[in-house]
Design a protein around this motif. Structure first.
Motif, PDB file in Angstrom:
ATOM      1  N   ASN A 199      41.347  40.619  35.349  1.00  0.00           N
ATOM      2  CA  ASN A 199      40.073  40.415  36.045  1.00  0.00           C
ATOM      3  C   ASN A 199      40.076  39.158  36.905  1.00  0.00           C
ATOM      4  O   ASN A 199      39.408  39.099  37.942  1.00  0.00           O
ATOM      5  CB  ASN A 199      38.927  40.368  35.032  1.00  0.00           C
ATOM      6  CG  ASN A 199      38.643  41.728  34.436  1.00  0.00           C
ATOM      7  OD1 ASN A 199      38.725  42.744  35.116  1.00  0.00           O
ATOM      8  ND2 ASN A 199      38.325  41.759  33.149  1.00  0.00           N
ATOM      9  N   HIS A 200      40.849  38.148  36.487  1.00  0.00           N
ATOM     10  CA  HIS A 200      40.911  36.913  37.279  1.00  0.00           C
ATOM     11  C   HIS A 200      41.638  37.151  38.601  1.00  0.00           C
ATOM     12  O   HIS A 200      41.253  36.583  39.632  1.00  0.00           O
ATOM     13  CB  HIS A 200      41.589  35.813  36.469  1.00  0.00           C
ATOM     14  CG  HIS A 200      41.287  34.433  36.950  1.00  0.00           C
ATOM     15  ND1 HIS A 200      40.037  34.050  37.407  1.00  0.00           N
ATOM     16  CD2 HIS A 200      42.070  33.314  37.086  1.00  0.00           C
ATOM     17  CE1 HIS A 200      40.060  32.775  37.782  1.00  0.00           C
ATOM     18  NE2 HIS A 200      41.293  32.312  37.598  1.00  0.00           N
ATOM     19  N   TYR A 201      42.684  37.978  38.585  1.00  0.00           N
ATOM     20  CA  TYR A 201      43.318  38.365  39.850  1.00  0.00           C
ATOM     21  C   TYR A 201      42.321  39.097  40.747  1.00  0.00           C
ATOM     22  O   TYR A 201      42.230  38.820  41.958  1.00  0.00           O
ATOM     23  CB  TYR A 201      44.524  39.257  39.598  1.00  0.00           C
ATOM     24  CG  TYR A 201      45.825  38.520  39.386  1.00  0.00           C
ATOM     25  CD1 TYR A 201      46.475  37.889  40.449  1.00  0.00           C
ATOM     26  CD2 TYR A 201      46.408  38.447  38.132  1.00  0.00           C
ATOM     27  CE1 TYR A 201      47.673  37.210  40.258  1.00  0.00           C
ATOM     28  CE2 TYR A 201      47.607  37.772  37.927  1.00  0.00           C
ATOM     29  CZ  TYR A 201      48.237  37.156  38.992  1.00  0.00           C
ATOM     30  OH  TYR A 201      49.417  36.477  38.793  1.00  0.00           O
ATOM     31  N   LEU A 202      41.580  40.031  40.176  1.00  0.00           N
ATOM     32  CA  LEU A 202      40.601  40.784  40.967  1.00  0.00           C
ATOM     33  C   LEU A 202      39.577  39.841  41.595  1.00  0.00           C
ATOM     34  O   LEU A 202      39.234  39.968  42.775  1.00  0.00           O
ATOM     35  CB  LEU A 202      39.893  41.818  40.098  1.00  0.00           C
ATOM     36  CG  LEU A 202      40.748  42.923  39.467  1.00  0.00           C
ATOM     37  CD1 LEU A 202      39.851  43.901  38.712  1.00  0.00           C
ATOM     38  CD2 LEU A 202      41.579  43.664  40.503  1.00  0.00           C
ATOM     39  N   LYS A 203      39.087  38.891  40.811  1.00  0.00           N
ATOM     40  CA  LYS A 203      38.056  37.972  41.296  1.00  0.00           C
ATOM     41  C   LYS A 203      38.610  37.027  42.355  1.00  0.00           C
ATOM     42  O   LYS A 203      37.981  36.810  43.400  1.00  0.00           O
ATOM     43  CB  LYS A 203      37.494  37.175  40.121  1.00  0.00           C
ATOM     44  CG  LYS A 203      36.413  36.173  40.519  1.00  0.00           C
ATOM     45  CD  LYS A 203      35.911  35.393  39.302  1.00  0.00           C
ATOM     46  CE  LYS A 203      34.873  34.348  39.712  1.00  0.00           C
ATOM     47  NZ  LYS A 203      34.397  33.580  38.531  1.00  0.00           N
ATOM     48  N   THR A 204      39.796  36.451  42.108  1.00  0.00           N
ATOM     49  CA  THR A 204      40.351  35.450  43.025  1.00  0.00           C
ATOM     50  C   THR A 204      40.810  36.084  44.331  1.00  0.00           C
ATOM     51  O   THR A 204      40.489  35.592  45.421  1.00  0.00           O
ATOM     52  CB  THR A 204      41.523  34.713  42.355  1.00  0.00           C
ATOM     53  OG1 THR A 204      41.063  34.114  41.136  1.00  0.00           O
ATOM     54  CG2 THR A 204      42.068  33.627  43.263  1.00  0.00           C
ATOM     55  N   TRP A 205      41.563  37.153  44.230  1.00  0.00           N
ATOM     56  CA  TRP A 205      42.113  37.785  45.432  1.00  0.00           C
ATOM     57  C   TRP A 205      41.106  38.688  46.137  1.00  0.00           C
ATOM     58  O   TRP A 205      41.324  39.061  47.295  1.00  0.00           O
ATOM     59  CB  TRP A 205      43.355  38.584  45.073  1.00  0.00           C
ATOM     60  CG  TRP A 205      44.536  37.730  44.726  1.00  0.00           C
ATOM     61  CD1 TRP A 205      44.547  36.391  44.467  1.00  0.00           C
ATOM     62  CD2 TRP A 205      45.879  38.176  44.588  1.00  0.00           C
ATOM     63  NE1 TRP A 205      45.816  35.974  44.181  1.00  0.00           N
ATOM     64  CE2 TRP A 205      46.653  37.036  44.238  1.00  0.00           C
ATOM     65  CE3 TRP A 205      46.510  39.412  44.703  1.00  0.00           C
ATOM     66  CZ2 TRP A 205      48.036  37.117  44.023  1.00  0.00           C
ATOM     67  CZ3 TRP A 205      47.879  39.493  44.491  1.00  0.00           C
ATOM     68  CH2 TRP A 205      48.628  38.352  44.159  1.00  0.00           C
ATOM     69  N   GLY A 206      40.028  39.034  45.453  1.00  0.00           N
ATOM     70  CA  GLY A 206      39.029  39.886  46.072  1.00  0.00           C
ATOM     71  C   GLY A 206      38.043  39.140  46.945  1.00  0.00           C
ATOM     72  O   GLY A 206      37.210  39.767  47.617  1.00  0.00           O
ATOM     73  N   GLN A 207      38.094  37.811  46.957  1.00  0.00           N
ATOM     74  CA  GLN A 207      37.196  37.045  47.816  1.00  0.00           C
ATOM     75  C   GLN A 207      37.515  37.357  49.283  1.00  0.00           C
ATOM     76  O   GLN A 207      38.689  37.433  49.662  1.00  0.00           O
ATOM     77  CB  GLN A 207      37.335  35.555  47.507  1.00  0.00           C
ATOM     78  CG  GLN A 207      36.892  35.234  46.082  1.00  0.00           C
ATOM     79  CD  GLN A 207      37.113  33.788  45.715  1.00  0.00           C
ATOM     80  OE1 GLN A 207      36.619  32.882  46.368  1.00  0.00           O
ATOM     81  NE2 GLN A 207      37.861  33.554  44.645  1.00  0.00           N
ATOM     82  N   LEU A 241      40.579  46.457  44.398  1.00  0.00           N
ATOM     83  CA  LEU A 241      41.263  45.373  45.091  1.00  0.00           C
ATOM     84  C   LEU A 241      42.314  45.973  46.003  1.00  0.00           C
ATOM     85  O   LEU A 241      42.970  46.951  45.655  1.00  0.00           O
ATOM     86  CB  LEU A 241      41.944  44.424  44.097  1.00  0.00           C
ATOM     87  CG  LEU A 241      42.710  43.248  44.734  1.00  0.00           C
ATOM     88  CD1 LEU A 241      41.732  42.230  45.310  1.00  0.00           C
ATOM     89  CD2 LEU A 241      43.625  42.577  43.709  1.00  0.00           C
ATOM     90  N   GLU A 289      36.934  25.786  38.294  1.00  0.00           N
ATOM     91  CA  GLU A 289      36.318  26.268  39.537  1.00  0.00           C
ATOM     92  C   GLU A 289      34.967  25.619  39.806  1.00  0.00           C
ATOM     93  O   GLU A 289      34.539  25.520  40.952  1.00  0.00           O
ATOM     94  CB  GLU A 289      36.168  27.791  39.493  1.00  0.00           C
ATOM     95  CG  GLU A 289      37.452  28.552  39.783  1.00  0.00           C
ATOM     96  CD  GLU A 289      37.821  28.566  41.263  1.00  0.00           C
ATOM     97  OE1 GLU A 289      36.918  28.409  42.114  1.00  0.00           O
ATOM     98  OE2 GLU A 289      39.016  28.733  41.580  1.00  0.00           O
ATOM     99  N   ARG A 334      41.298  51.110  35.335  1.00  0.00           N
ATOM    100  CA  ARG A 334      41.729  50.627  36.643  1.00  0.00           C
ATOM    101  C   ARG A 334      43.244  50.768  36.766  1.00  0.00           C
ATOM    102  O   ARG A 334      43.988  50.240  35.929  1.00  0.00           O
ATOM    103  CB  ARG A 334      41.280  49.186  36.834  1.00  0.00           C
ATOM    104  CG  ARG A 334      39.763  49.083  36.859  1.00  0.00           C
ATOM    105  CD  ARG A 334      39.256  47.677  36.861  1.00  0.00           C
ATOM    106  NE  ARG A 334      37.805  47.663  37.052  1.00  0.00           N
ATOM    107  CZ  ARG A 334      37.059  46.585  37.126  1.00  0.00           C
ATOM    108  NH1 ARG A 334      37.636  45.377  37.039  1.00  0.00           N
ATOM    109  NH2 ARG A 334      35.757  46.658  37.300  1.00  0.00           N
TER     110      ARG A 334
END
Length: 489
Positions: free
Chosen positions: A192-200, A12, A115, A63
């Motif tokens: 992991n939720h930060y990675l998923k949300t901000w990685g979009q 990320l 979501e 990570r």
């Protein structure tokens, strides 16, 4: 033979953060989450003579979170510089000229409680992030203020161990301890939720080019945090989950470990995340309205003591932008709250209404805050404008009296869908009522000329321009709306 340089595996990032104005320099930090134990090479930034070394912020499994701190020199005109690793991808950031206009974007509510429900919305989830980035490509933003719910973490209750705890009967479960395995499970979820949300892609593109100032609200922890009844708030498992949310909030939203916060976090010594900045003719104050919240309090006595001292740091500013995650000036929803409180069942709106400044539980603190801001504005000759989200609609309000005028700008949400039409119609009627929150003061929510309505019932974000004299020009970018709603202050 020279060994080939290996570009780090970026999970990320980059995520840019604003750290303040220092003389003729624009102070920034940038965060990367990398896979593997190898320390990254130094960062290269245009106009910064020395390479920028990495600082380790934290880790989860393999990570690792790394931060780079640097200050970009400023000239009379704005400039765009690039940064990156020596032989890898480079990114751009635009820095305002000294004494020039500063362009700011404001967002809130970057998600939804479930979501799966966003698929029912007619436009893509991140359509407004794409709109913000397109606007940035034409007229680059210098700052991104994110006013709350940058993460919707309510699904933490679906983690298997935590879900089993939640399914057990109350109030017995409120006495059960937070087991280490549950803390491990929560950490995996938040990270992991930060990675998923901000990685979009649409979100990541903005975060990599516009430096952020972020302040959390309940969904960054979990829905209604602090506003639940006290037996729930004191439960070791809820407190343990909140502590994990706190650790990941500092890591991702402030870009620092919890025990080594940057100097712009004025509340750090007190254990909160209130932040403040002075930028030319204007200031930014983002009080932490969630860390100390209870069903009866927004701030602790310590924070109430600190607030006037923080406001005094803006002496000489012409305009103060105050981030209040929940609108400070808004329609009085206290009647709805009392009505729902008499029902024999829960509707799901109780916590949201108790979060409001105008909840019967917080009304005395609300008036205390209004008086404090009015006195500050009058004593220092500094206009105050409040920026808020949370309510999943757009709008504006103004408080007049005592020789002062305080504006409220509301923008929400950049992802969260708007409320039902019936609910919006009720809000519209409440917003039209004349209001006198204190003797000698009037509160009004004016209708927009563009629509004739007081409430913007579309997803939206806010673009602000602050002039060298501290004047603010605000424009709401509403989804599917041909008109751009505007307010000059």
């Amino acid at each position: 033979m020279a060994r080939a340089r290996i570009e780090p595996t970026i999970i990320l990032g980059p995520v840019l953060y604003f750290r303040g104005e220092q003389a003729e320099r624009w102070r920034l930090s940038v965060l990367f989450i990398l896979d593997g134990e190898t320390e990254p090479e130094d960062l290269r930034v245009d106009g910064v003579g020395l390479a920028v070394p990495p600082r380790h912020v934290g880790s989860w499994k393999t990570r690792h979170v790394w931060r780079f701190d640097f200050a970009v020199p400023r000239g009379a005109e704005e400039s765009t510089v690039t940064y990156g690793f020596e032989e890898g991808t480079r990114w751009r950031v635009t820095v305002p000229g000294i004494g020039a206009r500063v362009r700011i974007a404001y967002t809130s509510c970057n998600g939804v409680e479930d979501e799966a429900t966003i698929t029912d919305h007619p436009a893509p989830r991140n359509a407004l992030w794409a709109d913000l980035f397109d606007r940035h490509a034409q007229y680059p933003f210098h700052l991104l203020l994110q006013g709350g719910d940058q993460l919707y973490a309510d699904a933490v209750w679906e983690c298997p161990l935590i879900a089993r705890w939640r399914a057990r009967p109350a109030p017995a479960r409120f006495e059960e301890p937070m087991e280490p395995a549950m803390a491990e499970e929560a950490m995996a979820f938040y990270f992991n939720h930060y990675l998923k949300t901000w990685g979009q892609p649409e979100v990541a593109a903005v975060l990599s080019q516009v430096p952020s100032v972020m302040m959390w609200d309940d969904h960054d922890i979990f829905d209604g945090y602090g506003s639940h009844p006290e037996p729930m708030n004191r439960a070791p498992v809820l407190r343990g989950v909140a502590e994990v949310a706190r650790r990941t909030f500092t890591m991702f939203q402030i870009g620092a470990p919890a025990d080594d916060l940057p100097e712009c976090v004025w509340g750090g010594p007190r254990g909160t995340f209130s932040q403040g900045f002075r930028v030319g003719a204007f200031g930014i104050l983002a009080p932490d309205m969630r860390s100390e919240r209870t069903p009866r309090r927004v701030f602790s006595d310590t924070t109430w003591h600190d607030l006037p001292l923080w406001l005094s740091r803006f002496e000489g500013c012409r305009h103060l932008l105050l981030l209040s995650s929940v609108p400070l000036l808004y329609a009085d929803t206290g009647g709805i709250e009392r009505f729902l409180g008499r029902l024999p069942f829960r509707t799901g709106y109780e916590d949201d209404l108790r979060d409001q400044w105008r909840s019967h539980a917080h009304r005395s603190e609300w008036r205390r805050m209004l008086k404090m801001l009015v006195n500050f504005s009058r004593a220092y000759g500094c206009r105050v404008t409040v920026l808020s989200g949370e309510v999943h609609a757009g709008g504006r309000a103004v408080l007049r009296g005592g020789g002062t005028e305080i504006w409220q700008l509301i923008s929400s949400g950049i992802v969260h869908p708007p409320p039902p039409r019936l609910y919006t119609a009720a809000l519209e009627r409440l917003a039209a009522r004349p209001d006198q929150p204190m003797d000698g003061y009037s509160l009004e929510m004016p209708a927009f000329e563009e629509s004739g309505r007081r409430i913007i019932r579309q997803r939206n974000w806010l673009a602000l321009t602050v002039t060298d004299r501290g004047r603010v020009i605000a424009r709401w970018r509403a989804e599917g709306e041909p008109a751009i709603y505007e307010q000059a202050i």
